[in-house]
Design an enzyme around this catalytic site. Structure first.
Site, PDB file in Angstrom:
ATOM      1  CG  ASP A 291      -2.220   0.789   0.915  1.00 13.59           C
ATOM      2  OD1 ASP A 291      -2.176   1.675   0.041  1.00 13.59           O
ATOM      3  OD2 ASP A 291      -3.238   0.577   1.587  1.00 13.59           O
TER       4      ASP A 291
HETATM    5  C1  BGC Z   1      -5.198   2.976   0.188  1.00  9.47           C
HETATM    6  C2  BGC Z   1      -5.498   1.900  -0.820  1.00  9.47           C
HETATM    7  C3  BGC Z   1      -5.471   2.493  -2.215  1.00  9.47           C
HETATM    8  C4  BGC Z   1      -4.118   3.144  -2.449  1.00  9.47           C
HETATM    9  C5  BGC Z   1      -3.969   3.745  -3.839  1.00  9.47           C
HETATM   10  C6  BGC Z   1      -3.937   3.760  -0.169  1.00  9.47           C
HETATM   11  O1  BGC Z   1      -3.745   4.841   0.661  1.00  9.47           O
HETATM   12  O2  BGC Z   1      -5.056   2.387   1.463  1.00  9.47           O
HETATM   13  O3  BGC Z   1      -6.732   1.300  -0.540  1.00  9.47           O
HETATM   14  O4  BGC Z   1      -5.713   1.490  -3.153  1.00  9.47           O
HETATM   15  O5  BGC Z   1      -3.959   4.184  -1.503  1.00  9.47           O
HETATM   16  O6  BGC Z   1      -4.744   4.866  -4.009  1.00  9.47           O
END
Ligand code: BGC
Length: 766
Positions: A312
């Protein structure tokens, strides 16, 4: 379709035989037909090229900026930055938009640019572009926006979940993208957590069924021109932070990992999901990104996951700066990669350069083995090949004529119709009579941001500038149904942010009171300010006191009051429940949700949504339907303490349903047996309806405390007016297993009961 003149790169030479025009049947993501080509490509790659494949950057890192370092609008790619990232650092993946949603034309500019190094033979491998298209293609203007996942779960209709997946995949592909960071398969058991609305609710069976249907919908039977790679997230335990705050530690014993948190991921992996995103929080003291046991042993070895894992946002960095398990970034990168993270969402510049340098150094130092690097890159190349990314023919937006069109909107509307849940309906207050004068009021009644929630055009979804033109607010939906003469609007209260927390203030009180006095019924729309992740952290589940006060003002007018809850998680409303004539849970129903709501309120549609979570009555008492018996034990030692506001699975309709004759094939069964269950479901009304038949099983005694009951099956059935339907279900005795403290599955003999509605049958396992 635009055709590029392909410059023959190494992969294309190897791949030429398999290059097919992009079509529905071009790829099957369960095949391994390209393995030999992938191995040959891998063998031809330098360490730097391999490392680049594991690196993901955000669009911000390559977009053109003005003198003040602000992104130029409309979006342009900075060719020098692009060259540096893709050709020099060999970066293999890009994600996201800049600050806000793009038009299809913007996407074409971006996608043409980011694929050009591969198309022009400057890189051996094309990039893979990922996006959060979590309730429709949320970052493409004029796309079809569905209810958020919590609402989709409330439909209890896997077919709709699948169709949602298909539509979203189609519109993602229209935007030139092949990878969707969705579905969220985290269990929604912590309503304080800011991302509860992104979950499919509290039950592992419901989440597994609906979540795998979404994932199959994204990928289709084959990727072809209309499928995208699903990304299951966030593996695993992210949704249960003890503090309720985003990205903080969860403690989940192995027993409950096996019974509750792992099954939705396992099922979607078994059904071929291509990618998976890792939990940014901490599980049992171990940050998700260094949990080798889960990432490598469980996911890849035990479950046979062939695709790749992606970190993430900034998670390597957070291992050092937030979770404090690595003394420096080098150590963080090494720990994470060796635990099983295949691709890292770095995502900014110059951090990605540091990441790539560290990875190369770690391989040279032997801290990361070539075998591990090859494993990660092979997975990434395999997914890219399954997605058809090595093909140089790319479809364009014009190849997707249904984008944002009527066909897709109808599915979004139906999803909202089947999700919106009737919680209370005293003295048949609903359906409303069109001759009644209606006051539409409340903070969530008059802006699309409230029906859509976060991840809509912007990350937090609170900027009204990008609202789709086709969507209707609740107020607008009433006005177009009734015409301006029979409804009026008074906001009454406004939601806003103060010091980064949601607040409500009463506004134009006199206007509200005057219009209330002149109307027959007040439809009061309460709820939440859009937010997610860290910015969405809240301190209490209680609905803002000013919203309760507005409800009291409505009651004081002595008119009928219908409360509409526009909220992503259950907020405590105990003090205003009893006086309401009707209460409707709308969740975050999307651009077509308001029309669905109004059609339901006037009886043009019948309600069929059921709560996908247990609605709490008290801020401090969060209960679940499957609680063990001790949770229900009261001070007087009766077992009546379990007392939520509304139960999991609850939802009324305009039809009166009666369950009768629950029968089971055997009262004594063996471990290999299957039990046949049947029940008759009567619709005693003059209206056709859809009813969700829910099958629960309870284990009377077990060597580990048994769940009170667990959902083991459900089906949404159509029942014609004044008719009876017999519902049949097969329950395998193997489904009666539970997990022990180590998380291993056990089947123990003894008595079990099957519960459907208020009927019960008991049998013995010998
Ligand atoms: C979130 C994810 C998301 C990613 C990309 C992160 O901060 O936890 O769920 O897919 O950002 O935007």
């Amino acid at each position: 379709m635009v055709r590029f003149i392909p410059v023959i790169s190494t992969f294309c030479l190897l791949y030429l035989v398999a290059c097919q025009p992009a079509s529905e049947s071009a790829n099957s993501y369960t095949t391994s037909q390209n393995d030999a080509k992938i191995d040959a490509l891998l063998a031809s790659m330098t360490v730097a090229e391999k490392v680049g494949q594991t690196c993901q950057i955000t669009l911000d890192g390559i977009s053109a900026k003005d003198a003040n370092n602000q992104t130029i609008e409309p979006i342009k790619i900075d060719s020098n930055k692009l060259k540096e990232a893709l050709e020099e650092y060999k970066v293999g993946s890009i994600l996201n938009v800049g600050a806000h949603t793009f038009s299809l034309q913007d996407w074409e500019v971006v996608i043409d640019a980011v694929y050009s190094p591969y198309v022009n033979g400057k890189t051996k491998v094309p990039i893979i572009y990922g996006i959060d298209a979590i309730h429709g293609v949320t970052y493409t203007a004029a796309s079809t926006l569905f209810p958020q996942e919590i609402g989709l779960a409330a439909t209890w209709n896997p077919d709709l979940a699948y169709q949602f997946g298909r539509v979203t995949a189609y519109e993602t592909r229209a935007s030139g993208l092949h990878w969707n960071f969705s579905p969220v398969l985290d269990l929604g058991r912590s309503p304080l957590w800011s991302r509860h609305f992104e979950t499919l609710g509290e039950d592992p069976y419901l989440v597994s069924t609906m979540g795998s249907a979404i994932s199959r919908g994204y990928q289709g039977d084959s990727i072809g021109s209309y499928g995208v790679a699903a990304c299951l997230k966030h593996f695993v335990g992210y949704s249960a932070p003890l503090s309720g705050r985003d990205r903080t530690p969860a403690w989940i014993p192995q027993k409950y990992m096996s019974e509750l948190y792992l099954p939705p991921f396992k099922k979607a992996v078994e059904q071929g999901a291509l990618t998976l995103m890792i939990n940014s929080g901490v599980l049992n003291g171990i940050p998700g990104h260094i949990n080798k046991d889960l990432l490598t042993h469980t996911l890849k070895e035990d479950w046979g996951f062939r695709g790749f894992t992606v970190s993430d946002w900034e998670d390597f960095i957070m291992l050092h700066t937030v979770h404090c398990v690595a003394e420096n970034i080098y150590d963080a990168v090494v720990q994470g990669f060796n635990a099983g993270v295949d691709m890292s969402m770095v995502p900014y510049s110059p951090q990605y350069k540091e990441y790539c340098s560290i990875m190369i150094k770690a391989v040279e130092n032997g801290d990361i083995s070539m075998e591990r690097l090859n494993d990660a890159v092979r997975r990434i190349l395999w997914v890219k090949s399954e997605l058809g990314l090595f093909e140089t023919d790319r479809n364009q937006a014009a190849d997707y004529p249904d984008f944002g069109g009527q066909k897709h909107r109808a599915i979004a509307y139906n999803s909202a119709v089947e999700s919106i849940t009737l919680l209370e309906n005293k003295d048949n207050c609903l359906p409303l009579n069109p001759s009644q004068k209606v006051l539409i009021a409340g903070p969530t009644a008059d802006n699309l941001i409230f029906v859509n929630g976060a991840w809509t055009h912007t990350w937090q979804g609170a900027d009204t500038a990008y609202n789709n033109k086709n969507g209707k607010t609740i107020r607008a939906a009433f006005e177009s149904k009734l015409g301006p003469d029979r409804c009026t609007f008074a906001q009454g209260a406004a939601l806003y942010l103060e010091d980064q927390f949601e607040r409500t203030k009463l506004v134009e009180k006199q206007d509200f009171l005057r219009k209330a006095a002149q109307s027959d019924v007040i439809v009061l729309c309460l709820g939440e300010y859009p937010s997610t992740e860290k910015p969405g952290d809240i301190r209490s589940l209680n609905l803002e006191p000013e919203q309760l006060e507005l409800a009291e003002m409505a009651y004081a007018s002595n008119k009928k009051v219908v409360l509409v809850l526009v909220e992503g998680r259950p907020r405590i409303i105990r003090s205003i429940v009893d006086q309401a004539d009707a209460i409707v849970q709308a969740y975050l129903p999307g651009d077509y949700g308001a029309e669905a709501l109004v059609d339901l309120l006037y009886g043009d549609q019948n309600f069929s949504g059921k709560l996908p979570y247990t609605y709490p009555r008290y801020d401090g008492v969060i209960e679940f339907y499957d609680h063990p018996r001790s949770v229900a034990r009261a001070k007087n030692n009766s077992f009546e303490s379990y007392n939520p506001q509304w139960n999991f699975g609850h939802g009324l309709s305009y039809s009166s349903i009666e369950y009768k004759k629950l029968e089971i094939s055997d009262t004594i069964v063996g471990s290999e047996d299957t039990i046949q269950i049947s029940v008759s479901v009567a619709n005693l009304s003059n209206r056709a309806c859809k009813e969700v038949v829910q099958i629960y099983v309870s284990d009377h005694f077990a060597s580990f405390i048994p769940a009170g009951k667990r959902l083991k099956g459900f089906e949404k059935i159509d029942i014609a007016a004044n008719s009876v339907s017999t519902f049949r279900f097969k329950l395998s005795v193997a489904d009666l297993k539970f997990a022990n403290a180590e998380g291993d599955w056990l089947l123990e003999k003894g008595l079990f009961s099957i519960h459907i509605a208020d009927l019960t049958q008991t049998f013995e396992l010998e």
